[in-house]
Write an enzyme that holds these catalytic residues in place. Structure first.
Site, PDB file in Angstrom:
ATOM      1  N   HIS A   1      -6.951  -6.492  -0.993  1.00  0.00           N
ATOM      2  CA  HIS A   1      -5.916  -5.483  -0.798  1.00  0.00           C
ATOM      3  C   HIS A   1      -4.857  -5.866   0.226  1.00  0.00           C
ATOM      4  O   HIS A   1      -3.705  -5.454   0.112  1.00  0.00           O
ATOM      5  CB  HIS A   1      -6.572  -4.172  -0.376  1.00  0.00           C
ATOM      6  CG  HIS A   1      -5.609  -3.038  -0.253  1.00  0.00           C
ATOM      7  ND1 HIS A   1      -4.818  -2.625  -1.304  1.00  0.00           N
ATOM      8  CD2 HIS A   1      -5.287  -2.237   0.799  1.00  0.00           C
ATOM      9  CE1 HIS A   1      -4.059  -1.614  -0.908  1.00  0.00           C
ATOM     10  NE2 HIS A   1      -4.315  -1.359   0.354  1.00  0.00           N
TER      11      HIS A   1
ATOM     12  N   ASP B   1       0.862  -1.176   0.000  1.00  0.00           N
ATOM     13  CA  ASP B   1       0.000   0.000   0.000  1.00  0.00           C
ATOM     14  C   ASP B   1       0.911   1.243   0.000  1.00  0.00           C
ATOM     15  O   ASP B   1       1.799   1.337  -0.842  1.00  0.00           O
ATOM     16  CB  ASP B   1      -0.962  -0.062   1.189  1.00  0.00           C
ATOM     17  CG  ASP B   1      -1.985   1.065   1.229  1.00  0.00           C
ATOM     18  OD1 ASP B   1      -3.028   0.934   0.568  1.00  0.00           O
ATOM     19  OD2 ASP B   1      -1.740   2.065   1.928  1.00  0.00           O
TER      20      ASP B   1
END
EC number: 3.3.2.10
Length: 356
Positions: free
Chosen positions: A333, A104
């Site tokens: 994610h 991320d």
């Protein structure tokens, strides 16, 4: 092997680090960089695996998070400052070089470290977010920062809508909705963009007759949970699990909740505030290749991987030492948390191939 918590002085910034190493305290250094809204704890499955394979491992809380320094001035969270913290970690350990792995927001920091300091980088791995040059985060139509982010975000979101990064950058609205129920907000965001959450959303769209395969990538983004109607809250689009997923337990949620109850969100959200500043700050790097050995790990249902498809496809154009793209099936994610064993295998294969 046992994990040790340390406070490092990185060029005047306090960086909290969790370290592990082989019994002889030797081996190449690996620095792990988390994303939003996370912590060193996001690497809890990788730290022992890497140390057990003979690496010195350091997972840090990036500035603004956990026990690391927090600054009121938003410019303190520009990406060159974050990269400077990584350089400070290497200096603290007396390491000329290190492998750097980021997920991320940690991925752009890792990529930019490798881009700006190739002599200090033995190899770099980005998870979820591919290398996007001065754009920091790759998007369809601007994979390497061809457009100034704030300008492109308006076009990307479309009339009457707001891209979540711009919502985060302003801070007031997002902090208000988080503080109403911090624990619930963290759970909602985590599950919504996880593999389970995204698969459920995909199934619902297909059942409703939506042809996702033929949709324009920008339309896919506009229909997703991170592109909001003006005046809406991000959490209005959240979905919640009936039971906690095996990879994200009540204890895990308790840990993250406790961290943000103490640290707040001012620092983490300032990363988003500086995306345009980062674009300007990195202008002199435009067109320069990222030269250290590089690897990308993505998830089938990961929003960052989906948005960055053009950057991933063209990675070899900007990274002459690119070692490949690996996609993990059925995960969203939170790749290294949702699929820790596969992530560890890919990391160890990459690092092992470069180890002196």
């Amino acid at each position: 092997m046992s994990q040790v918590h340390r406070i490092l002085n990185c060029r005047g910034t306090r960086i909290h680090a969790v370290a592990d190493s082989p019994p002889d305290q030797q081996g190449p250094l690996v620095v792990l960089l988390h994303g939003f809204p996370e912590s060193w704890y996001s690497w809890r499955h990788q730290i022992p695996a890497l140390a057990g394979a003979g690496y010195r491992v350091v997972a840090i809380d990036q500035r603004g998070y956990g026990r690391s320094s927090k600054y009121r001035v938003q410019k303190a969270y520009r990406i060159k400052e974050l990269v400077g913290d990584v350089v400070g970690v290497l200096d603290s350990y007396g390491a000329e070089q290190a492998f750097v792995v980021g997920h991320d927001w940690g991925a752009p920091v890792a990529w930019t470290f490798a881009w700006l300091h190739p002599d200090r980088c033995a190899g770099v791995v980005g998870i979820s977010v591919p290398f996007a040059g001065r754009g920091v985060i790759g998007l369809p139509g601007s994979p390497f920062g061809e457009r100034r982010p704030s300008d492109y975000h308006l076009e990307l979101a479309g009339p009457g809508r707001v891209w979540y990064q711009d919502y985060f950058a302003v801070q007031d609205g997002i902090i208000t909705e988080i503080e109403e129920d911090l624990r619930g907000w963290l759970l909602g965001l985590t599950y919504t963009v996880s593999g389970e959450g995204m698969m459920a959303a995909t199934k619902a769209a297909v059942d409703a007759g939506v042809d996702l395969e033929s949709m324009d990538p920008i339309d896919v983004i506009r229909a997703g949970p991170l592109c909001m109607a003006e005046g809406a809250r991000l959490k209005d689009a959240f979905v919640y699990p009936e039971t906690m997923p095996a990879w994200f337990t009540e204890a895990d949620l308790d840990f993250y909740t406790g961290e943000f109850e103490r640290s707040g969100f001012g620092g983490p959200l300032s990363f988003y505030h500086n995306i345009d500043n980062d674009w300007h700050d990195l202008a002199d790097q435009q067109g320069k290749p990222l030269t250290p050995p590089a690897l990308f790990i993505g998830g089938q249902y990961d929003v960052g991987t989906i948005w960055g498809a053009q950057a991933i496809e063209r990675a070899h154009e900007v990274m002459p030492n690119y070692r490949g793209t690996h996609m993990i099936a059925d995960v969203g994610h939170w790749i290294q948390q949702e699929a820790p064993e596969e992530t560890n295998r890919l990391l160890l294969d990459f690092l092992g191939g470069l180890r002196p």
